[in-house]
Scaffold this motif. Structure first.
Motif, PDB file in Angstrom:
ATOM      1  N   LYS B 160       0.788  -1.328  -0.082  1.00  0.00           N
ATOM      2  CA  LYS B 160       0.093  -0.078  -0.057  1.00  0.00           C
ATOM      3  C   LYS B 160       0.691   1.440   0.004  1.00  0.00           C
ATOM      4  CE  LYS B 160      -4.262   1.533   0.173  1.00  0.00           C
ATOM      5  NZ  LYS B 160      -5.452   0.735  -0.583  1.00  0.00           N
ATOM      6  N   TYR B 162       0.480   5.343   0.219  1.00  0.00           N
ATOM      7  CA  TYR B 162      -0.222   6.817   0.376  1.00  0.00           C
ATOM      8  C   TYR B 162       0.631   7.795   0.151  1.00  0.00           C
ATOM      9  CZ  TYR B 162      -3.724   4.158   3.174  1.00  0.00           C
ATOM     10  OH  TYR B 162      -4.728   3.157   3.574  1.00  0.00           O
ATOM     11  N   GLU B 164       0.700  12.307  -0.377  1.00  0.00           N
ATOM     12  CA  GLU B 164      -0.274  13.198  -0.168  1.00  0.00           C
ATOM     13  C   GLU B 164       0.529  14.527  -0.482  1.00  0.00           C
ATOM     14  OE1 GLU B 164      -1.181  14.416   4.024  1.00  0.00           O
ATOM     15  OE2 GLU B 164      -1.363  12.334   3.721  1.00  0.00           O
ATOM     16  N   VAL B 238      -6.327  10.423  -6.644  1.00  0.00           N
ATOM     17  CA  VAL B 238      -6.190   9.309  -7.409  1.00  0.00           C
ATOM     18  C   VAL B 238      -6.136   7.956  -6.741  1.00  0.00           C
ATOM     19  CG1 VAL B 238      -5.096   8.756  -9.667  1.00  0.00           C
ATOM     20  CG2 VAL B 238      -4.909  11.319  -8.758  1.00  0.00           C
ATOM     21  N   LEU B 239      -6.721   7.004  -7.151  1.00  0.00           N
ATOM     22  CA  LEU B 239      -6.645   5.796  -6.616  1.00  0.00           C
ATOM     23  C   LEU B 239      -5.632   5.045  -7.716  1.00  0.00           C
ATOM     24  CD1 LEU B 239     -10.259   4.592  -5.719  1.00  0.00           C
ATOM     25  CD2 LEU B 239      -8.443   5.861  -4.319  1.00  0.00           C
ATOM     26  N   LEU B 240      -4.744   4.429  -7.174  1.00  0.00           N
ATOM     27  CA  LEU B 240      -3.482   3.848  -8.108  1.00  0.00           C
ATOM     28  C   LEU B 240      -3.558   2.161  -7.832  1.00  0.00           C
ATOM     29  CD1 LEU B 240      -1.144   6.513  -7.076  1.00  0.00           C
ATOM     30  CD2 LEU B 240      -2.230   6.270  -9.402  1.00  0.00           C
ATOM     31  N   SER B 247      -1.782  -1.238  -4.158  1.00  0.00           N
ATOM     32  CA  SER B 247      -2.545  -0.244  -4.542  1.00  0.00           C
ATOM     33  C   SER B 247      -2.118   0.911  -3.766  1.00  0.00           C
ATOM     34  CB  SER B 247      -4.054  -0.651  -4.027  1.00  0.00           C
ATOM     35  OG  SER B 247      -4.273  -0.991  -2.765  1.00  0.00           O
ATOM     36  N   VAL B 249      -3.003   5.655  -3.118  1.00  0.00           N
ATOM     37  CA  VAL B 249      -3.824   6.691  -3.075  1.00  0.00           C
ATOM     38  C   VAL B 249      -2.837   7.902  -3.147  1.00  0.00           C
ATOM     39  CG1 VAL B 249      -5.637   7.991  -1.826  1.00  0.00           C
ATOM     40  CG2 VAL B 249      -5.591   5.651  -1.459  1.00  0.00           C
ATOM     41  N   MET B 251      -2.967  12.202  -2.994  1.00  0.00           N
ATOM     42  CA  MET B 251      -3.962  13.217  -3.015  1.00  0.00           C
ATOM     43  C   MET B 251      -2.926  14.326  -3.122  1.00  0.00           C
ATOM     44  SD  MET B 251      -5.887  11.817   0.434  1.00  0.00           S
ATOM     45  CE  MET B 251      -4.248  11.336   1.185  1.00  0.00           C
ATOM     46  N   LYS B 264       4.072  14.296   2.011  1.00  0.00           N
ATOM     47  CA  LYS B 264       4.112  13.106   2.808  1.00  0.00           C
ATOM     48  C   LYS B 264       3.776  11.917   2.089  1.00  0.00           C
ATOM     49  CE  LYS B 264       1.813  11.379   7.141  1.00  0.00           C
ATOM     50  NZ  LYS B 264       0.786  11.665   8.228  1.00  0.00           N
ATOM     51  N   ARG B 266       3.696   7.581   2.941  1.00  0.00           N
ATOM     52  CA  ARG B 266       3.731   6.391   3.668  1.00  0.00           C
ATOM     53  C   ARG B 266       3.614   5.186   2.873  1.00  0.00           C
ATOM     54  NH1 ARG B 266      -1.412   7.819   7.191  1.00  0.00           N
ATOM     55  NH2 ARG B 266      -2.010   9.299   5.319  1.00  0.00           N
ATOM     56  N   TYR B 268       3.449   0.779   2.889  1.00  0.00           N
ATOM     57  CA  TYR B 268       3.545  -0.509   3.762  1.00  0.00           C
ATOM     58  C   TYR B 268       3.751  -1.748   3.117  1.00  0.00           C
ATOM     59  CZ  TYR B 268       0.978   3.166   6.794  1.00  0.00           C
ATOM     60  OH  TYR B 268       0.768   4.094   7.372  1.00  0.00           O
TER      61      TYR B 268
ATOM     62  N   TYR D 162     -10.786  14.750   4.006  1.00  0.00           N
ATOM     63  CA  TYR D 162      -9.663  13.607   4.067  1.00  0.00           C
ATOM     64  C   TYR D 162     -10.031  13.076   5.523  1.00  0.00           C
ATOM     65  CZ  TYR D 162      -6.815  16.050   0.332  1.00  0.00           C
ATOM     66  OH  TYR D 162      -6.274  16.536  -0.628  1.00  0.00           O
ATOM     67  N   ASP D 222     -11.964   1.442  -4.151  1.00  0.00           N
ATOM     68  CA  ASP D 222     -11.235   0.600  -4.456  1.00  0.00           C
ATOM     69  C   ASP D 222     -11.075  -0.393  -3.125  1.00  0.00           C
ATOM     70  OD1 ASP D 222      -8.987  -0.979  -5.340  1.00  0.00           O
ATOM     71  OD2 ASP D 222      -7.532   0.239  -4.634  1.00  0.00           O
ATOM     72  N   ASN D 224     -10.285  -4.048  -1.246  1.00  0.00           N
ATOM     73  CA  ASN D 224      -9.030  -5.020  -1.505  1.00  0.00           C
ATOM     74  C   ASN D 224      -8.943  -5.995  -0.397  1.00  0.00           C
ATOM     75  OD1 ASN D 224      -7.754  -3.674  -4.215  1.00  0.00           O
ATOM     76  ND2 ASN D 224      -7.157  -2.361  -2.371  1.00  0.00           N
ATOM     77  N   LEU D 239     -13.019   7.353  -3.059  1.00  0.00           N
ATOM     78  CA  LEU D 239     -13.545   8.705  -3.420  1.00  0.00           C
ATOM     79  C   LEU D 239     -14.861   8.871  -3.119  1.00  0.00           C
ATOM     80  CD1 LEU D 239     -11.352   8.796  -6.685  1.00  0.00           C
ATOM     81  CD2 LEU D 239     -10.555   9.248  -4.358  1.00  0.00           C
ATOM     82  N   ILE D 255      -4.111  -3.265   6.955  1.00  0.00           N
ATOM     83  CA  ILE D 255      -2.897  -4.207   6.738  1.00  0.00           C
ATOM     84  C   ILE D 255      -1.775  -3.076   6.580  1.00  0.00           C
ATOM     85  CG2 ILE D 255      -3.664  -5.930   5.367  1.00  0.00           C
ATOM     86  CD1 ILE D 255      -2.447  -3.176   3.280  1.00  0.00           C
ATOM     87  N   ALA D 257       1.183  -2.055   8.308  1.00  0.00           N
ATOM     88  CA  ALA D 257       1.948  -2.788   9.043  1.00  0.00           C
ATOM     89  C   ALA D 257       2.601  -1.804   9.847  1.00  0.00           C
ATOM     90  CB  ALA D 257       3.031  -3.760   8.336  1.00  0.00           C
TER      91      ALA D 257
END
Lengths: 383, 383, 383, 383
Positions: B160, B162, B164, B238-240, B247, B249, B251, B264, B266, B268, D162, D222, D224, D239, D255, D257
């Motif tokens: 994952k 994130y 932004e 945008v979801l990716l 996947s 996100v 922003m 920023k 993140r 995972y 958000y 989205d 998962n 969204l 998830i 982590a």
């Protein structure tokens, strides 16, 4: 127009010299054209070459540098000399440079002893030359803003000052491990009578007086040598009294294992307080009795010219230690240029530490070490 | 040896040009010797003079600059050209510079359109010259460390992302108020088809791919023009989907009233995560499933050479945005110098964004705007 | 089985009484069945009624409460008495309660004077009853973990302690404005010889000794009355020496305008350090010489039973001040129950402050005020 | 007067039942007198005994509880029933309780399906009984203040939301390791069609609508299943479009982590923004276009009654998750009492989530899962 700059000290392997040079370059007010980077001719030349300094201006002593540069035509000659040697080689080159017509930027603490400092003050005054002492923390925009806010009465009459400077890098006997930085800083022959108090205590002391606008009148110090075998103090805490009746606490240590260098100051007045720490240097907390604490930010648009005149990137693009250092160089350059051009320097430019701060810093060193050894609780802060 | 640098754009009053110049000076690898700072001869000359550029090398067009410089003897001639014009004047000068033998540093986003970007990629490759795209955030030491840690498997397979990038400065119709920065960035004729997505979305996109080591395969975008009257997007999310199945996100917004620029990220993975944000840029959080989160710091001594090779001040002396920018310039300079000297560049030096990142960035712009207009949920990321 | 609880003090309008009652309820080990909430019979009854206490057990004096409850059959009779009166009404009711067979929970500081404290220590020991002094901060799970880590040698031999307790609520002459809390806390007749030092300085003192595992041997205090007209100290800073040779700094003030109550402690040893502050109470920073600082969290799963046995919600659900207070009540209850059942109490349960901490706290009050008045720099910490 | 409380579910070993009970005790408005803690008579009785519930009121089914309690005299009978069973046992007991005259507190998500939710809404309305759904985050004082500030126009018309809820505890296949919490939450037979989206996505959804005052109109999800073998979603990003034209992003994952549970919300309007996160729950950031961001604090004295009416300890004494939960119980109790006494409830008391929020939450679950499976980009939020 760039100012022609020379450097004394700061050869290859030195730490603070490189920092000074970056600071001098950031705003493009200086051109490094000469240096006495080392007493070893080969080393000085090599250091100079790496820095774009012509071999004939890479000298082997400050005396040579000053003498030879003085003989150059005015439009070639060095205008400002940066001195970045260990403490015991501060006074003589600074004196000689000033007396020979050069402006000087000097690393802190100003001298080896208070006597030297007082002597240097006379030299600065009689020379008519400009002098800057690199107490870096006063170069941070938000430190300047804190000073301005307090001076403007934003928090009322100051009552309490907490200043702290915790480092952990001397938690072990590093000077026994061929560490150049540790070696001279813990060597009484090079640092003077104080270790941590001279190295970082003076920064904290200067920061507290600068921000609060107060002057120390009495102090009561606990000075310690924590690491076995060390020759100078590596830890201390000082209770302070200020000229308006306020009290303070200064903590400076180099044995805070795991800490880096997070200088922090809090000042409280009758109606509010301010808080700044280097780790989030672009932020200043402004506190009130009855309103939410405000997060002042360098790019906020509501700050004074002491912020806007000392930043380069737009809001939210953090500037740090090198830019704070660069602000000293920039403001000094603008002041020197104004002097050369016979113009009046702006208040923002003049806001750099000078010889008076240097004398007070050395007085701090002597007073704090004396207090540490004394059985007397409160001793007057004497200069 | 300093590299001879010219700048296209960045005349008086420009913002990013000044930043580039500071970045070029910090590590002393460049000497600014020429520029086409403005199409107005007087302005270009004045800008040049203020920067120490000789009047005969202050040109009035990039064509003139390239043509004239090319004719100079090799040891006088410019070696690297920095291009800091608005987006619509990226492609042509870059192409011309490369084809005439100059290395190029170009501000992001790379071009006005994806077609131009793909064309430029060919030019870079055929020219044999070096090319750097200034995605500043990849210049931060801790962003580099995050990439290295993830590449080394520290957090396991990435799951994952994130990322932004919230700004608030375009919360009002600033382009209606004679604001130069706002005007061209919201003008389709100068910025291209995207506003916020091109200006800051590309940074976020690049940062996410850089740190995670993944490539985007699909996206699903919500693109908005929030402020009335604005011609380009000022907000988007945008979801990716990434090539390893992860996947994400993204922003990016310019209407987050009260926010500055706190990028920023993140990421995972199966066994941990990393977190970095620009406001505390010298810190990287490293997270684990069963252990305490660790605060990695630039001066910590336990980091890779991608940190130690990209910092200047000791532990606890914060470096910021200008130093991150300077790292791009420094690494590019070291790579150019290695190329000139026929040596192999080190991995740390080569870690700057190039034309492939530029193509992907422009593909992001086109894909994300298309997705924003599409009724289709997931669209392939096509180049 | 719930313990039968009575309260002395804490009638309607009182602050700390309500906190004690919440603390007693959170873990359901107590049932409030009696109280001497006020010397006014009507008020005591009304307070009792609002708390579900039967009118015949809402007494008008602690003497009456103790006498009457003692006469009740054992299975009805109160088992634990909470005493939440101002300082000058601590000693007598506590002594009487203990001597008549009741276990006691007492608010800090323990007594009005050190003499009373020493006398009370004897009473506790001769009574055979259990006694808890509510130094709340030692109830926080991460404060407990800090103590355990240090005791286990995690940071090596302790060298330096910084403890601070800044409040701002007494920045003005609040006792002149009919503020009940301000009035008794600044009244020598009710608080004793100390204001801030007794109210919050004792917390800081206790916290430092608890976490570090050290005992104070010398102190050097700067004690101030900052607000004009105030009768007791509202600010102080104290330099400390500990029995292992470490030094410390304690800062406690009630005139830090804009500050709330952010107690903070840092302890440094030979190989690392710990840092905790109440504002992020579920976090403990653990620092090392050569590794990244770690963020230990209450729900992390890697902590000792002193954390897991003192929390209720899963990871990431913050617990705060009331839960820290509840931990004192819970651990005392479990210890009392074990005592009643003739079982051995677990180490986690026994980790609450007792009469020895109370004696040391009152010794701190007397020593620190004496030091503040003394011209002698270091005075022995005498009990 | 305490309300007589019964609990359905929450026997020994359960997690959320214990949290509910603490929440019910903190402000002393309830007395737990009955329960159907387990379908095993022995277990139910043992759980009850440990909680002080008389054995004859420790029932083995919710049906028995409701039937028997109904037959008790009014002054003995349970008044409020807390239902803390897994999702698939929410609807039936709640319906039966309401229809038999009991007020109900129900854990979220409200039901197993949207159909049940809509049916329950009818039951609540026809029953005339009070109903509270425990969306805990709306119980935090600073979340309430954020809502009030936005409703009052403090940040202008809302433009962007958000909301994020990252957890890491399901990063591995925990349901394969005999983990009770993981097992039912990932079991479609007990949780319903959603995993993370039902468990924590509903919290985030509710928080966003609560704070912003907006209602969702469209969504694009989205969803998962990241961990192999898992039967329900453990990650999702959504969204959103709101009824005033604003857009939003909701991120909920189990998830991440190394992450715990740091719920965070940011809302931006035309003239400012707010930011809150659970880790520093007593703080609310209030942002402006042209002024410093303000740090609003629960004890600051400048907040609305929605803060002062939902806190217990003075400024700077942090309250946390359990107190937020307790605020739901307290406000519900005050509302129930007002209802019993025929008085009007205050606005602060009425500020707890009810059946409409529950219906919207279940609609979110169904809409988000449907959107996750759909090829359509934007789907209407349908109830």
């Amino acid at each position: 127009m760039k100012l022609k700059l020379a450097m004394i000290g700061g050869g290859q392997g030195a730490f603070i010299g490189a920092i000074h040079r970056i600071a001098s370059r950031i705003d493009d007010h200086y051109e490094l054209v000469a240096g006495a980077f080392s007493s070893n001719a080969e080393k000085s030349r090599a250091s100079g070459l790496a820095l774009g300094v012509s071999p004939d201006r890479a000298y082997t002593s400050y005396q040579e540098l000053i003498e030879k540069e003085k003989q150059l035509p005015e439009d070639e000659r060095v205008q400002v000399i940066s001195i970045v040697t260990p403490n015991h080689v501060h006074f003589e080159p600074t004196k000689l440079a000033l007396e020979n017509g050069f402006h000087v930027i000097l690393d802190k603490p100003m001298t080896f002893s208070l006597d030297e400092a007082k002597e240097l003050e006379k030299v600065v005054k009689s020379s008519g030359k400009l002098f800057c002492l690199t107490h870096t923390y006063t170069g941070y925009p938000m430190v300047k803003e804190a000073k301005q806010l307090i001076a403007s009465g934003k928090i009322g009459k100051v009552r309490k000052v907490y200043v702290e400077y915790p480092q952990g890098w001397l938690s072990t006997f590093l000077e026994g491990e061929d560490n150049k930085q540790a070696s001279w800083r813990t060597d009484p022959g090079k640092s003077g009578i104080a270790g941590a108090m001279g190295d970082i205590g003076t920064h904290a002391f200067n920061l507290a007086e600068y921000v609060s606008g107060l002057q120390t009148t009495k102090l009561n110090a606990d000075i310690n040598v924590v690491v076995e075998g060390r020759k100078l103090d590596d830890d201390g805490a000082v209770l302070l009294k200020y000229d308006n009746g306020a009290s303070g606490v200064l903590m400076a240590t180099q044995i805070a294992a795991g800490d880096e260098n997070n200088v922090k100051i809090r000042v409280y007045g009758e109606t509010g307080g301010i808080e700044w720490q280097q780790d989030i240097a672009n932020t200043l907390l402004v506190k009130y009795l009855d309103k939410p604490t405000e997060i002042w930010r360098t790019g906020g648009g509501y700050t004074s010219s002491f912020v806007t005149g000392n930043m380069r990137a737009p809001a939210g693009h953090p500037e740090g230690y090198l830019e704070a250092f660069a602000n000293l160089y920039k403001n000094f350059a603008l002041t020197v240029k104004a002097s050369i051009e016979g113009k009046e320097a702006e208040a923002v430019w003049l806001d750099f530490p000078g010889v008076e701060e240097g004398v007070r810093g050395m007085a701090f060193v002597e007073n704090v070490i004396a207090s540490g050894k004394s059985d007397k609780k409160w001793t007057d802060f004497v200069i």
